[in-house]
Structure formats: structure tokens, C-alpha cells
Scaffold this motif. Structure first.
Motif, PDB file in Angstrom:
ATOM      1  N   MET A 270       0.817  -1.207   0.000  1.00 23.93           N
ATOM      2  CA  MET A 270       0.000   0.000   0.000  1.00 23.93           C
ATOM      3  C   MET A 270       0.856   1.264   0.000  1.00 23.93           C
ATOM      4  O   MET A 270       0.328   2.371   0.062  1.00 23.93           O
ATOM      5  N   GLY A 271       2.164   1.094  -0.051  1.00 22.36           N
ATOM      6  CA  GLY A 271       3.050   2.244  -0.150  1.00 22.36           C
ATOM      7  C   GLY A 271       3.961   2.410   1.049  1.00 22.36           C
ATOM      8  O   GLY A 271       3.770   1.794   2.102  1.00 22.36           O
ATOM      9  N   GLY A 272       4.965   3.253   0.887  1.00 22.16           N
ATOM     10  CA  GLY A 272       5.919   3.512   1.962  1.00 22.16           C
ATOM     11  C   GLY A 272       6.831   4.653   1.588  1.00 22.16           C
ATOM     12  O   GLY A 272       6.736   5.235   0.504  1.00 22.16           O
ATOM     13  N   LEU A 273       7.748   4.978   2.487  1.00 27.89           N
ATOM     14  CA  LEU A 273       8.671   6.090   2.298  1.00 27.89           C
ATOM     15  C   LEU A 273      10.117   5.611   2.453  1.00 27.89           C
ATOM     16  O   LEU A 273      10.424   4.841   3.378  1.00 27.89           O
ATOM     17  N   PRO A 274      11.010   6.036   1.569  1.00 27.71           N
ATOM     18  CA  PRO A 274      12.421   5.651   1.694  1.00 27.71           C
ATOM     19  C   PRO A 274      13.009   5.965   3.056  1.00 27.71           C
ATOM     20  O   PRO A 274      13.773   5.152   3.609  1.00 27.71           O
ATOM     21  N   SER A 275      12.684   7.118   3.627  1.00 28.43           N
ATOM     22  CA  SER A 275      13.254   7.486   4.924  1.00 28.43           C
ATOM     23  C   SER A 275      12.887   6.464   5.999  1.00 28.43           C
ATOM     24  O   SER A 275      13.713   6.115   6.851  1.00 28.43           O
ATOM     25  N   ASN A 276      11.661   5.965   5.972  1.00 28.19           N
ATOM     26  CA  ASN A 276      11.251   4.931   6.925  1.00 28.19           C
ATOM     27  C   ASN A 276      11.979   3.621   6.659  1.00 28.19           C
ATOM     28  O   ASN A 276      12.325   2.889   7.589  1.00 28.19           O
ATOM     29  N   ALA A 277      12.198   3.319   5.379  1.00 25.20           N
ATOM     30  CA  ALA A 277      12.867   2.062   5.024  1.00 25.20           C
ATOM     31  C   ALA A 277      14.305   2.039   5.520  1.00 25.20           C
ATOM     32  O   ALA A 277      14.792   1.015   6.018  1.00 25.20           O
ATOM     33  N   TYR A 278      15.027   3.162   5.374  1.00 28.41           N
ATOM     34  CA  TYR A 278      16.387   3.217   5.909  1.00 28.41           C
ATOM     35  C   TYR A 278      16.384   2.935   7.409  1.00 28.41           C
ATOM     36  O   TYR A 278      17.235   2.195   7.926  1.00 28.41           O
ATOM     37  N   SER A 279      15.432   3.544   8.104  1.00 33.89           N
ATOM     38  CA  SER A 279      15.341   3.354   9.555  1.00 33.89           C
ATOM     39  C   SER A 279      15.061   1.896   9.895  1.00 33.89           C
ATOM     40  O   SER A 279      15.628   1.341  10.842  1.00 33.89           O
ATOM     41  N   ALA A 280      14.189   1.250   9.100  1.00 40.54           N
ATOM     42  CA  ALA A 280      13.874  -0.156   9.334  1.00 40.54           C
ATOM     43  C   ALA A 280      15.099  -1.045   9.136  1.00 40.54           C
ATOM     44  O   ALA A 280      15.325  -2.003   9.895  1.00 40.54           O
ATOM     45  N   ILE A 281      15.905  -0.732   8.117  1.00 41.51           N
ATOM     46  CA  ILE A 281      17.109  -1.526   7.866  1.00 41.51           C
ATOM     47  C   ILE A 281      18.059  -1.429   9.056  1.00 41.51           C
ATOM     48  O   ILE A 281      18.637  -2.440   9.502  1.00 41.51           O
ATOM     49  N   LYS A 282      18.228  -0.232   9.597  1.00 41.94           N
ATOM     50  CA  LYS A 282      19.092  -0.058  10.770  1.00 41.94           C
ATOM     51  C   LYS A 282      18.533  -0.807  11.974  1.00 41.94           C
ATOM     52  O   LYS A 282      19.274  -1.470  12.709  1.00 41.94           O
ATOM     53  N   THR A 283      17.217  -0.710  12.186  1.00 40.36           N
ATOM     54  CA  THR A 283      16.588  -1.370  13.335  1.00 40.36           C
ATOM     55  C   THR A 283      16.696  -2.882  13.240  1.00 40.36           C
ATOM     56  O   THR A 283      17.000  -3.569  14.225  1.00 40.36           O
ATOM     57  N   LEU A 284      16.480  -3.418  12.037  1.00 38.48           N
ATOM     58  CA  LEU A 284      16.560  -4.866  11.841  1.00 38.48           C
ATOM     59  C   LEU A 284      17.995  -5.371  11.958  1.00 38.48           C
ATOM     60  O   LEU A 284      18.233  -6.511  12.375  1.00 38.48           O
ATOM     61  N   GLY A 285      18.945  -4.549  11.581  1.00 37.71           N
ATOM     62  CA  GLY A 285      20.349  -4.954  11.632  1.00 37.71           C
ATOM     63  C   GLY A 285      20.950  -5.192  10.270  1.00 37.71           C
ATOM     64  O   GLY A 285      22.115  -5.590  10.162  1.00 37.71           O
ATOM     65  N   GLY A 286      20.181  -4.948   9.207  1.00 38.69           N
ATOM     66  CA  GLY A 286      20.723  -5.112   7.862  1.00 38.69           C
ATOM     67  C   GLY A 286      19.736  -5.744   6.913  1.00 38.69           C
ATOM     68  O   GLY A 286      18.556  -5.931   7.221  1.00 38.69           O
ATOM     69  N   LEU A 287      20.239  -6.081   5.723  1.00 38.31           N
ATOM     70  CA  LEU A 287      19.412  -6.693   4.682  1.00 38.31           C
ATOM     71  C   LEU A 287      19.956  -8.054   4.281  1.00 38.31           C
ATOM     72  O   LEU A 287      21.164  -8.246   4.165  1.00 38.31           O
ATOM     73  N   GLU A 288      19.039  -8.967   4.049  1.00 36.62           N
ATOM     74  CA  GLU A 288      19.396 -10.251   3.450  1.00 36.62           C
ATOM     75  C   GLU A 288      19.453 -10.081   1.930  1.00 36.62           C
ATOM     76  O   GLU A 288      19.006  -9.072   1.378  1.00 36.62           O
ATOM     77  N   THR A 289      19.979 -11.077   1.265  1.00 34.04           N
ATOM     78  CA  THR A 289      20.028 -11.031  -0.188  1.00 34.04           C
ATOM     79  C   THR A 289      18.705 -11.529  -0.773  1.00 34.04           C
ATOM     80  O   THR A 289      17.889 -12.152  -0.090  1.00 34.04           O
ATOM     81  N   GLU A 290      18.531 -11.251  -2.063  1.00 35.19           N
ATOM     82  CA  GLU A 290      17.345 -11.732  -2.785  1.00 35.19           C
ATOM     83  C   GLU A 290      17.270 -13.257  -2.753  1.00 35.19           C
ATOM     84  O   GLU A 290      16.185 -13.833  -2.642  1.00 35.19           O
ATOM     85  N   ASP A 291      18.411 -13.908  -2.855  1.00 36.60           N
ATOM     86  CA  ASP A 291      18.421 -15.383  -2.850  1.00 36.60           C
ATOM     87  C   ASP A 291      17.931 -15.945  -1.519  1.00 36.60           C
ATOM     88  O   ASP A 291      17.237 -16.967  -1.475  1.00 36.60           O
ATOM     89  N   ASP A 292      18.298 -15.291  -0.423  1.00 33.31           N
ATOM     90  CA  ASP A 292      17.913 -15.802   0.896  1.00 33.31           C
ATOM     91  C   ASP A 292      16.498 -15.395   1.300  1.00 33.31           C
ATOM     92  O   ASP A 292      15.841 -16.088   2.086  1.00 33.31           O
ATOM     93  N   TYR A 293      16.021 -14.267   0.796  1.00 35.66           N
ATOM     94  CA  TYR A 293      14.691 -13.769   1.171  1.00 35.66           C
ATOM     95  C   TYR A 293      14.035 -13.266  -0.116  1.00 35.66           C
ATOM     96  O   TYR A 293      14.060 -12.087  -0.425  1.00 35.66           O
ATOM     97  N   SER A 294      13.452 -14.174  -0.871  1.00 30.91           N
ATOM     98  CA  SER A 294      12.999 -13.874  -2.231  1.00 30.91           C
ATOM     99  C   SER A 294      11.704 -13.069  -2.250  1.00 30.91           C
ATOM    100  O   SER A 294      10.927 -13.080  -1.287  1.00 30.91           O
ATOM    101  N   TYR A 295      11.475 -12.422  -3.361  1.00 27.66           N
ATOM    102  CA  TYR A 295      10.332 -11.526  -3.509  1.00 27.66           C
ATOM    103  C   TYR A 295       9.073 -12.296  -3.908  1.00 27.66           C
ATOM    104  O   TYR A 295       9.090 -13.111  -4.828  1.00 27.66           O
ATOM    105  N   SER A 296       7.960 -11.993  -3.221  1.00 27.39           N
ATOM    106  CA  SER A 296       6.684 -12.636  -3.538  1.00 27.39           C
ATOM    107  C   SER A 296       5.663 -11.648  -4.110  1.00 27.39           C
ATOM    108  O   SER A 296       4.719 -12.050  -4.773  1.00 27.39           O
ATOM    109  N   GLY A 297       5.845 -10.368  -3.822  1.00 28.52           N
ATOM    110  CA  GLY A 297       4.923  -9.364  -4.337  1.00 28.52           C
ATOM    111  C   GLY A 297       3.666  -9.197  -3.520  1.00 28.52           C
ATOM    112  O   GLY A 297       2.697  -8.577  -3.972  1.00 28.52           O
TER     113      GLY A 297
END
Length: 420
Positions: A270-297
Motif C-alpha cells: 500500500m506504499g511507503g517512504l524511503p526514509s522509513n525504510a532506511y530506519s527499518a534496515i538499521k533497526t533490523l540490523g541489515g538486509l538479506e540477499t534476494e536469494d535468501d529472502y525472495s520476492y513474492s509481491g
């Protein structure tokens, strides 16, 4: 007039704004029921361009007939519909065949036989090319009527574009404007209510004449967000991919699905903001790769694993709105997450898009993308933009937008992650 001056300002139609001169307007009407719906019809005259480096306008003025529908609800304005046509312009297709200007939309009895035959043939081409199937004959007829309406819209957009872009049949041509907005765009961007970021330091070095991170290994392949308004996640992961490459030397395709599922501030499809996404990445501790956490849509239960994190970020910054400074920053620091008004992108095929400002207002940004480079084609300056609608859209998945004129709000919401 005072009651609807704010609407004219919101749409960029007030006299003296440097883009249009209001010559006639009808009073908007309001309707009750969950908000107020304003229908505004105006005649506009665009003056000559005083800065040939910023806009390539013909010497003659264009007179436009425009209609807008704006919903005012809960203290916010939303542009629901806009339609403009040049009084003195005819519309041409890719073969330079001229249609009758501004035909009555979807009044099929009033369309010429030649036009009807052409549209039916073009619809069959569309169905075959994009492998469309419809459940019933009634649905097929409805989609053909939507397609015809869209072809008229695309030709109007073509006639009014000041760049070199070509508009026409795309894989989205059987969707109504409302369907396209709802499925593929991001209404939260125009609200701009995300987490505040610190302002990036300006650079002293001037921007090189051209730059393209695709040629330097910092950009992954074009991805496809599918029928999900997750463009914000693709814009941010694309930026982080480039930042990580520049700092660590590894280009990794990162997981958008992790953000869709685990960023609890944004709203997934339903939408989101890049600024929030950066904050989420920091809070989570980082990003997994596409291979490890694949996209479902679509939204799933968060399945993030700290053990699988391959990339982290330290901070995020907001960039200023000067496009020369943006170019200098991009050339030195990497691809930039941006948000734009997606006007015309439903029918974009190729070339450098340069819509009129009143049609592509920076106040209605609704799509997040990735700025990967810039340059000139035949003396027309452009931004090279990586989109997330697959390689079967645009120029192999890329969009080219006029550079130097603030086109479609390209400079309104520029940002980047920071990797130390």
C-alpha cells in the motif's frame, strides 16, 4: 474566487508561476460524502521559455484545455484525474499517422470507422504481445474500451510532451487510470511524513558532463515489483546495493521482500517512504540477499534472520534540491533514491520525457525509483532512472526524464543510505 485559489496553487496554475497563465476558469463544484470533490476546468496559455537550457519549447505558445478532479479529505488534497489537450495540436502515433484531435472519449458511435478499425487491430496486437486473457467476452469488451480510452490519453500526452519521449502501447494499456494508480503507485510519498534525515554535505567538486553507474558495476539488473505498490522498497534496496558496492566492492542483489514484510512503519504493497525504510534496515540490523529472502509481491509474515544479513547501513541522508549538486553527488557517491510524479509513465515507451509542469506537478509525487546516471542525447539533458516494472517496460526497464528543470519533482525527495 478565494475559496478555490488554494486548488489553483496546488496544481501550479496561479498566474505568475513562470509556467502557465490562467486565462479562464469555471467555479469548482463540491459534493458531500466523505470529503469534497472539486471539478475544475481551465483554459491555460503557456508562455515562451526564457531558459533554453531548461526547456525545449517551440517559439509559438500553446493554449491548453484542462480539467482536474481533486478530492479534499481529512485535511489533504488528492489529485484524482487530470486531462489536458492542446487546442492547436494534433496527435500522431509512432507511424506519424494523425488521429482526429481530442475525440470524445469512449463514445464509440462517434468514432470514425477508420479509427475504430485501427484501435481494434491495435488491441489485438496488445493482447498477443502481452499474453492477455480475459474470463468473459464482456470483460474483453470492457478492457478494449479502456484500451481505446488509454490510447487517446497517450496521444494527448505525446502531443504535449516537450522532450523526445514516445508514448503508446505498454503492458499497462488495459488498466484504468485508477487501477494503475492503486496497483503500481505509492500514495504515501506525496504526504512526506516519513522519518526526518540529516542533510548531506554539499560537494565542492563540479559534476562531470555525464555519468552512468551501470557501466561501473554499481547497479543490479532491473527487477519487477509486480502488482504491489512496493516501489519504495526497490528504490531503497537499489541505493543500498550501490552504496555497498562502492564501499565494499561487492554487488549484491538485496531483498525488497524483507522490507515489505518487516518494515512495520510503512504499509507494504500500500506504499511507503524511503526514509522509513532506511530506519527499518538499521533497526533490523541489515538486509538479506534476494536469494535468501525472495520476492513474492505481497505481504507475508516477517521471516527475517539476523544470521543471513549480508549488508548493513550506518545512516541515511537527504540531498538538496539543486540538480547540479545532485549530479555531482551521484557521480561521486553512487545511485540516489528519488521519488517522482509518474504522470505519463503508464504509456511511456522510450525517449526523454519532459511533461508540462502543470501535468506533472512536484506536489503529487507518487512513485519511488533509482537515479543511476545522467547525460545528454542530441543536446537534451536527461536523468537515467532505474524503474521496478520489469524489463518489458520502457527502455529495457529504464526511464529517461529531462534534467535541469525539476521535471516531475525529480529533485524533491532525493536520499541515500550511508555505509561507513
Amino acid at each position: 474566487m478565494a475559496s478555490w485559489l488554494p486548488l489553483l496553487w496546488l496544481l501550479g496554475l496561479l498566474p505568475g508561476n513562470g509556467y502557465t497563465r490562467l486565462t479562464r476558469a469555471t467555479r469548482p463544484s463540491t459534493q458531500a460524502g466523505g470529503g469534497s470533490l472539486y471539478s475544475l476546468k481551465v483554459t491555460l496559455e503557456e508562455p515562451r521559455c526564457n531558459d533554453p537550457t531548461a526547456c525545449q519549447l517551440s517559439a509559438s505558445k500553446k493554449t491548453l484545455l484542462c480539467s482536474f478532479e481533486v478530492l479534499y479529505e481529512l485535511g489533504r488534497h488528492s489529485l484524482l484525474r487530470q486531462d489536458c489537450g492542446a487546442v492547436d495540436t494534433k496527435m500522431k502515433d509512432d507511424k506519424n499517422e494523425t488521429f482526429s484531435s481530442f475525440l470524445p472519449l469512449l463514445n464509440r458511435d462517434s468514432l470514425s470507422q477508420e479509427f475504430s478499425v485501427k484501435m481494434v487491430s491495435l488491441f489485438k496486437y496488445f493482447v498477443t504481445t502481452y499474453n492477455r486473457t480475459y474470463k468473459t467476452e464482456e470483460e474483453a469488451q470492457w478492457r478494449m474500451s479502456v484500451f481505446i480510452n488509454n490510447m487517446v490519453r497517450a496521444q494527448k500526452i505525446q502531443a504535449l510532451d516537450r522532450g523526445t519521449a514516445q508514448y503508446g502501447v505498454t503492458k499497462f494499456s488495459d488498466l484504468t487510470e485508477e487501477e494503475f494508480r492503486t496497483i503500481y503507485l505509492n500514495p504515501l510519498l506525496k504526504e512526506g511524513l516519513g522519518k526526518k534525515m540529516r542533510l548531506a554535505k554539499s560537494l565542492d567538486d563540479p559534476a562531470p558532463p555525464e555519468w552512468d553507474w551501470r557501466n561501473k558495476g554499481a547497479v543490479t539488473k532491473v527487477k519487477n515489483q509486480g502488482m504491489c505498490g512496493s516501489c519504495w522498497a526497490f528504490s531503497v534496496t537499489g541505493n543500498v546495493e550501490g552504496q555497498w558496492f562502492l564501499k565494499r566492492g561487492d554487488l549484491l542483489s538485496l531483498s525488497e521482500q524483507e522490507l515489505v514484510d518487516c518494515d512495520k512503519v510503512d504499509k507494504a504493497c500500500m506504499g511507503g517512504l524511503p526514509s522509513n525504510a532506511y530506519s527499518a534496515i538499521k533497526t533490523l540490523g541489515g538486509l538479506e540477499t534476494e536469494d535468501d529472502y525472495s520476492y513474492s509481491g505481497h505481504l507475508q509474515t516477517c521471516n527475517f534472520s539476523a544470521d543471513k544479513v549480508k549488508v548493513y547501513i550506518n545512516d541515511s541522508v537527504e540531498l538538496g534540491r539543486n540538480e547540479q549538486n545532485m549530479a555531482a553527488w551521484l557521480a561521486k557517491k553512487g545511485p540516489i533514491s528519488i521519488a517522482i510524479n509518474a504522470f505519463g509513465m503508464q504509456f511511456y515507451r522510450r525517449g526523454i520525457s519532459h511533461p508540462l509542469r502543470l501535468l506533472c506537478s512536484p506536489w503529487f509525487i507518487d512513485h519511488a525509483v533509482l537515479l543511476v546516471g545522467y547525460g545528454n542525447r542530441s543536446d537534451v539533458p536527461f536523468w537515467a532512472i532505474k524503474n521496478s516494472w520489469g524489463t518489458d517496460w520502457g527502455e529495457e526497464g529504464y526511464y529517461y526524464l529531462h534534467r535541469g528543470s525539476g521535471a516531475c519533482g525529480v529533485n524533491i525527495m532525493a536520499s541515500s543510505a550511508v555505509v561507513n
